[in-house]
Motif scaffolding. Structure first.
Motif, PDB file in Angstrom:
ATOM      1  N   ALA A 160      36.517  41.152  45.925  1.00 51.78           N
ATOM      2  CA  ALA A 160      36.175  41.525  44.558  1.00 51.78           C
ATOM      3  C   ALA A 160      37.061  42.674  44.071  1.00 51.78           C
ATOM      4  O   ALA A 160      37.521  42.686  42.928  1.00 51.78           O
ATOM      5  CB  ALA A 160      34.704  41.924  44.472  1.00 51.78           C
ATOM      6  N   GLU A 161      37.308  43.642  44.977  1.00 56.36           N
ATOM      7  CA  GLU A 161      38.166  44.770  44.605  1.00 56.36           C
ATOM      8  C   GLU A 161      39.592  44.302  44.350  1.00 56.36           C
ATOM      9  O   GLU A 161      40.248  44.766  43.415  1.00 56.36           O
ATOM     10  CB  GLU A 161      38.140  45.821  45.710  1.00 56.36           C
ATOM     11  N   ARG A 162      40.096  43.367  45.208  1.00 61.61           N
ATOM     12  CA  ARG A 162      41.449  42.836  44.996  1.00 61.61           C
ATOM     13  C   ARG A 162      41.530  42.065  43.689  1.00 61.61           C
ATOM     14  O   ARG A 162      42.539  42.130  42.990  1.00 61.61           O
ATOM     15  CB  ARG A 162      41.846  41.950  46.176  1.00 61.61           C
ATOM     16  N   ALA A 163      40.470  41.319  43.371  1.00 62.66           N
ATOM     17  CA  ALA A 163      40.464  40.558  42.115  1.00 62.66           C
ATOM     18  C   ALA A 163      40.506  41.489  40.920  1.00 62.66           C
ATOM     19  O   ALA A 163      41.243  41.252  39.956  1.00 62.66           O
ATOM     20  CB  ALA A 163      39.217  39.664  42.054  1.00 62.66           C
ATOM     21  N   ARG A 164      39.724  42.587  40.987  1.00 64.32           N
ATOM     22  CA  ARG A 164      39.739  43.554  39.883  1.00 64.32           C
ATOM     23  C   ARG A 164      41.101  44.229  39.772  1.00 64.32           C
ATOM     24  O   ARG A 164      41.617  44.442  38.682  1.00 64.32           O
ATOM     25  CB  ARG A 164      38.649  44.604  40.096  1.00 64.32           C
ATOM     26  N   SER A 165      41.689  44.552  40.943  1.00 59.98           N
ATOM     27  CA  SER A 165      43.009  45.187  40.948  1.00 59.98           C
ATOM     28  C   SER A 165      44.062  44.259  40.360  1.00 59.98           C
ATOM     29  O   SER A 165      44.920  44.671  39.582  1.00 59.98           O
ATOM     30  CB  SER A 165      43.388  45.581  42.376  1.00 59.98           C
ATOM     31  N   GLY A 166      43.989  42.961  40.716  1.00 55.84           N
ATOM     32  CA  GLY A 166      44.925  41.984  40.180  1.00 55.84           C
ATOM     33  C   GLY A 166      44.788  41.831  38.684  1.00 55.84           C
ATOM     34  O   GLY A 166      45.781  41.707  37.955  1.00 55.84           O
ATOM     35  N   ALA A 167      43.544  41.880  38.201  1.00 55.43           N
ATOM     36  CA  ALA A 167      43.312  41.766  36.755  1.00 55.43           C
ATOM     37  C   ALA A 167      43.887  42.965  36.037  1.00 55.43           C
ATOM     38  O   ALA A 167      44.489  42.842  34.957  1.00 55.43           O
ATOM     39  CB  ALA A 167      41.814  41.646  36.479  1.00 55.43           C
ATOM     40  N   ASP A 168      43.742  44.153  36.630  1.00 60.33           N
ATOM     41  CA  ASP A 168      44.292  45.359  36.004  1.00 60.33           C
ATOM     42  C   ASP A 168      45.816  45.297  35.948  1.00 60.33           C
ATOM     43  O   ASP A 168      46.435  45.684  34.948  1.00 60.33           O
ATOM     44  CB  ASP A 168      43.861  46.600  36.793  1.00 60.33           C
ATOM     45  N   GLU A 182      34.016  41.591  53.474  1.00 63.76           N
ATOM     46  CA  GLU A 182      35.101  40.733  52.999  1.00 63.76           C
ATOM     47  C   GLU A 182      34.921  40.401  51.521  1.00 63.76           C
ATOM     48  O   GLU A 182      35.880  40.430  50.741  1.00 63.76           O
ATOM     49  CB  GLU A 182      35.165  39.449  53.825  1.00 63.76           C
ATOM     50  N   LYS A 183      33.687  40.074  51.136  1.00 65.29           N
ATOM     51  CA  LYS A 183      33.426  39.758  49.730  1.00 65.29           C
ATOM     52  C   LYS A 183      33.702  40.972  48.842  1.00 65.29           C
ATOM     53  O   LYS A 183      34.239  40.837  47.735  1.00 65.29           O
ATOM     54  CB  LYS A 183      31.969  39.304  49.562  1.00 65.29           C
ATOM     55  N   LYS A 184      33.339  42.162  49.351  1.00 63.45           N
ATOM     56  CA  LYS A 184      33.581  43.379  48.581  1.00 63.45           C
ATOM     57  C   LYS A 184      35.074  43.617  48.411  1.00 63.45           C
ATOM     58  O   LYS A 184      35.538  43.953  47.321  1.00 63.45           O
ATOM     59  CB  LYS A 184      32.930  44.568  49.294  1.00 63.45           C
ATOM     60  N   ARG A 185      35.842  43.412  49.511  1.00 63.00           N
ATOM     61  CA  ARG A 185      37.294  43.590  49.427  1.00 63.00           C
ATOM     62  C   ARG A 185      37.920  42.573  48.489  1.00 63.00           C
ATOM     63  O   ARG A 185      38.827  42.898  47.709  1.00 63.00           O
ATOM     64  CB  ARG A 185      37.907  43.488  50.826  1.00 63.00           C
TER      65      ARG A 185
END
Length: 233
Positions: free
Chosen positions: A193-201, A188-191
């Protein structure tokens, strides 16, 4: 000779015999893609390995005759090491956190301790809750039992009782297990983090697009202004 040092040493060799170390007259040969070649002399098997630029690896030494396979042994060892490393990386060690309470704990301290329990359970760890009795408190074990039951009810959404309250000398102990396993928490934490990076992009892309639109609007305004000046002239 049975029980000789040489035989004992050979029994403890963890790696398989390869190429010239295979000291049997014949082997049941398996091709590089798993195809069954059949029983062949070890000299012929070694010749086939050399022609294919592969190794002859004894994969079943106790069979009669032993089974040997043609393979790239260096590549095989590397892949096996990487798989073992990945398995160790994904291995989850069960950690038991401990929280200690007093039977007559005040509301503020109880809230703080409960917060610690919730944090541990969210992280996928088990929690050992210990009620410490002192002096005359030992004659009132029901106080500790009720406190443990209250705590279990307050964190019921995050964990469940794995070990019911029981007396342990002067203490009373209960173990609460997490509702989610540690592997699930990590995923869950990995997902997240990936969503946060995707949102930032996406935010950066929107900003760049808005910036381009502003520049385009400014260019159009400047062009229109120039055209009007030309017409007036």
């Amino acid at each position: 000779m049975p029980g000789s040092p040489r035989q004992t040493k050979e029994q403890h060799i963890s790696e398989p015999r390869i190429n010239d170390r295979i000291r049997v007259p014949e082997v049941r040969l398996v091709g590089p893609n798993g195809e069954q070649v059949g029983i062949v002399r070890v000299e012929d098997a070694l010749r086939l390995a050399a022609e294919a630029d592969l190794d002859l690896v004894e994969v079943a030494p106790m069979a009669r005759p032993p089974v040997a396979k043609l393979m790239d042994y260096g590549k095989y060892k590397y892949e096996a090491a990487m798989k073992a490393r990945e398995a160790r990386k994904n291995q989850v060690n069960t950690i038991i956190k401990e929280i200690k309470l007093r039977p007559k704990i005040d509301a503020h301290d109880y809230g703080t301790k409960k917060g610690h329990v919730e944090r541990f359970l969210k992280g996928g760890d088990k929690v050992k809750v210990t009620i410490m009795f002192r002096g005359r408190e030992q004659s009132r074990p029901e106080l500790g039992f009720r406190l443990l039951q209250r705590l279990a009810e307050d964190v019921a959404e995050l964990g469940h009782i794995e070990s019911q309250p029981k007396q342990d000398g002067r203490n009373m102990v209960m173990v609460i297990g997490p509702a989610k396993k540690k592997t699930a928490v990590r995923q869950e934490k990995k997902r997240d983090a990936e969503r946060a990076r995707s949102g930032a992009d996406e935010t950066d892309a929107d900003h760049d697009e808005t910036h381009d639109e502003v520049e385009l609007t400014e260019d159009r305004t400047a062009q229109e202004s120039t055209e009007q000046t030309t017409e007036q002239a």
